[in-house]
Design a protein around this motif. Structure first.
Motif, PDB file in Angstrom:
ATOM      1  N   ARG A  38      69.917  76.228 141.860  1.00 15.86           N
ATOM      2  CA  ARG A  38      69.266  75.091 142.314  1.00 15.86           C
ATOM      3  C   ARG A  38      68.800  75.525 143.782  1.00 15.86           C
ATOM      4  NH1 ARG A  38      71.544  69.593 142.818  1.00 15.86           N
ATOM      5  NH2 ARG A  38      71.653  68.920 144.624  1.00 15.86           N
ATOM      6  N   ASP A  55      72.893  68.416 139.320  1.00 14.83           N
ATOM      7  CA  ASP A  55      71.612  67.277 139.118  1.00 14.83           C
ATOM      8  C   ASP A  55      70.988  67.838 138.262  1.00 14.83           C
ATOM      9  OD1 ASP A  55      72.941  65.453 139.712  1.00 14.83           O
ATOM     10  OD2 ASP A  55      72.707  64.223 141.132  1.00 14.83           O
ATOM     11  N   HIS A  56      70.542  69.411 138.786  1.00 15.02           N
ATOM     12  CA  HIS A  56      69.473  70.279 138.234  1.00 15.02           C
ATOM     13  C   HIS A  56      69.713  70.539 136.766  1.00 15.02           C
ATOM     14  CE1 HIS A  56      71.643  72.856 139.667  1.00 15.02           C
ATOM     15  NE2 HIS A  56      70.942  74.396 139.213  1.00 15.02           N
ATOM     16  N   PRO A 111      66.835  66.623 144.268  1.00 14.33           N
ATOM     17  CA  PRO A 111      65.186  66.766 144.505  1.00 14.33           C
ATOM     18  C   PRO A 111      64.098  65.985 144.572  1.00 14.33           C
ATOM     19  CG  PRO A 111      66.767  64.723 143.370  1.00 14.33           C
ATOM     20  CD  PRO A 111      67.531  65.540 145.120  1.00 14.33           C
ATOM     21  N   PRO A 140      65.377  74.547 137.270  1.00  9.85           N
ATOM     22  CA  PRO A 140      65.865  73.700 136.298  1.00  9.85           C
ATOM     23  C   PRO A 140      67.216  74.174 135.761  1.00  9.85           C
ATOM     24  CG  PRO A 140      63.484  73.448 137.071  1.00  9.85           C
ATOM     25  CD  PRO A 140      63.868  74.491 137.134  1.00  9.85           C
ATOM     26  N   ARG A 197      65.676  76.317 143.399  1.00 10.05           N
ATOM     27  CA  ARG A 197      64.486  74.974 142.785  1.00 10.05           C
ATOM     28  C   ARG A 197      64.520  75.535 141.806  1.00 10.05           C
ATOM     29  NH1 ARG A 197      63.415  70.777 144.894  1.00 10.05           N
ATOM     30  NH2 ARG A 197      63.536  70.238 146.831  1.00 10.05           N
ATOM     31  N   TRP A 199      62.517  68.700 140.373  1.00  9.21           N
ATOM     32  CA  TRP A 199      64.063  70.225 140.104  1.00  9.21           C
ATOM     33  C   TRP A 199      62.510  71.934 140.175  1.00  9.21           C
ATOM     34  CZ3 TRP A 199      67.613  68.998 143.017  1.00  9.21           C
ATOM     35  CH2 TRP A 199      68.766  67.809 142.910  1.00  9.21           C
ATOM     36  N   GLN A 200      61.876  71.424 140.237  1.00 10.44           N
ATOM     37  CA  GLN A 200      60.898  72.211 140.544  1.00 10.44           C
ATOM     38  C   GLN A 200      59.937  71.846 141.741  1.00 10.44           C
ATOM     39  OE1 GLN A 200      58.289  73.475 136.534  1.00 10.44           O
ATOM     40  NE2 GLN A 200      59.277  74.017 135.592  1.00 10.44           N
ATOM     41  N   TRP A 256      62.827  65.191 135.645  1.00  8.11           N
ATOM     42  CA  TRP A 256      63.557  66.281 135.539  1.00  8.11           C
ATOM     43  C   TRP A 256      62.529  67.345 136.570  1.00  8.11           C
ATOM     44  CZ3 TRP A 256      64.643  70.586 132.905  1.00  8.11           C
ATOM     45  CH2 TRP A 256      65.923  70.594 133.061  1.00  8.11           C
TER      46      TRP A 256
END
Length: 344
Positions: free
Chosen positions: A245, A274-275, A23, A250, A248, A58-59, A54
């Motif tokens: 992932r 996690d994403h 992240p 989500p 990037r 992730w972006q 979040w």
């Protein structure tokens, strides 16, 4: 995302996993800083605020966006349906694909209501996987090839990937995956799927028990679980999650079957998902139990168990609203509104 596999199939997947990004903590921190300046009491939007954090993490962007969300539905057929584990025949899978194409399914209406893109992938419906009660669903090469196919779901670009599935018999396969990963009685993981009566439920439990007995000691490695008792839609979903992932993007996971793919990845390495967020808690099987094991709090809990990505798509609407609030709300300074502690 193009995939290039040069070694043993599963070895290449494990190598890819080691190269995936984490992240962007700075982007998330910037979101928290802006959130503190918005014209609302701190924390008053509850989980909407953490969803924007979040998304930003992730972006990798301090100002996250959901301008090109897409729902991808993977469709596969399963040899285990010969055991009488579904209320519907296997032919319904293709018939429902035709219904999707005609715009007649629930997912079509939800995507239209929330302005979501929609893609469907036919995963060799005319060639069902092996009957998991007595044979492997897939060999290693075809399992990884299907994962690679799933990686192509993000081709064309998206900033939020919602994953769904379609396939008669696939809740049996999902239940078997959860039984293999977490143990316990098969009956705990088995739900009514497409509407089984009690006799059908007994056959479904028996099929999961038979799969556990047949594959036995070969169910220690999560990727082996995937290929031996999984399905093409689950393998493709796992590939799509990994590709997202790497790029990037989500991910919003849907119900019981899609969560089985996430659970496989989580068993390989807990941070791999996690994403991902859980779009909803399905009424199917022991979905709430699985989500708790994965550490995923569902965005919605509407008693749904349809599949098709419907829960993920509805959750995408909530995520879009969260982003709109964060990006477009005025700050105390720009609106001329007194902040907390300002002299009145």
């Amino acid at each position: 995302m193009a995939a290039s596999f040069t070694g043993l199939p599963f070895d290449d997947i494990r190598h890819m996993i080691r190269e995936l990004p984490g992240p962007d903590v700075d982007a998330a921190a910037n979101v928290r800083e802006r959130d503190a300046e918005l014209t609302k009491p701190a924390g008053s939007l509850g989980r909407l605020e953490s969803l924007v954090e979040w998304l930003a993490a992730w972006q990798g962007r301090s100002k996250p966006s959901v301008n090109r969300p897409v729902v991808c539905v993977f469709a596969g057929n399963h040899g285990v349906t010969a055991r009488g584990v579904s209320a519907y025949p296997q032919s319904v899978t293709r018939q429902m694909l035709e219904n999707f194409a005609a715009g007649g399914a629930a997912i079509n209406q939800i995507c239209a209501a929330y302005d979501l893109g929609f893609k469907v992938f036919d995963l060799a419906l005319d060639v069902p996987t092996g009957d998991i009660t007595c044979e492997d669903a897939l060999d290693e090469k075809s399992c990884v090839a299907t994962m690679a196919f799933g990686m192509e779901a993000i081709a064309g670009g998206t900033d939020l990937l919602c994953l769904g599935e379609l396939g008669i018999g696939n809740t049996t396969v999902a239940a078997a995956i959860f039984a293999a990963l977490y143990g316990g009685e098969a009956a705990h993981w088995v739900g009514r799927g497409s509407g089984l009566d009690n006799a059908g439920m007994a056959r479904k439990v028996a099929a999961v028990e038979a799969a556990m007995a047949h594959h036995g000691a070969n169910l220690k490695d999560p990727l082996e679980i995937l290929r031996r008792i999984g399905g093409r839609e689950i393998a493709a979903t796992a590939g799509a999650i990994l590709a997202a992932r790497a790029q990037r993007i989500p991910v919003v996971i849907d119900g019981y079957v899609i969560t089985a793919a996430a659970a496989i990845l989580h068993a390989l390495e807990p941070t791999l998902i996690d994403h991902c967020v859980a779009g909803h808690c399905s009424a199917e099987g022991a979905h709430a139990d699985v989500l708790e094991r994965l550490g995923k709090k569902p965005i919605l809990d509407l008693g749904m168990r349809l599949g098709e990505g419907t829960g993920a798509a509805l959750a995408a609407g909530v995520i879009r609203a969260a982003v709109a609030c964060h990006n477009d709300m005025a700050t105390f300074a720009t609106a001329g509104v007194s902040g907390k502690g300002d002299a009145g």
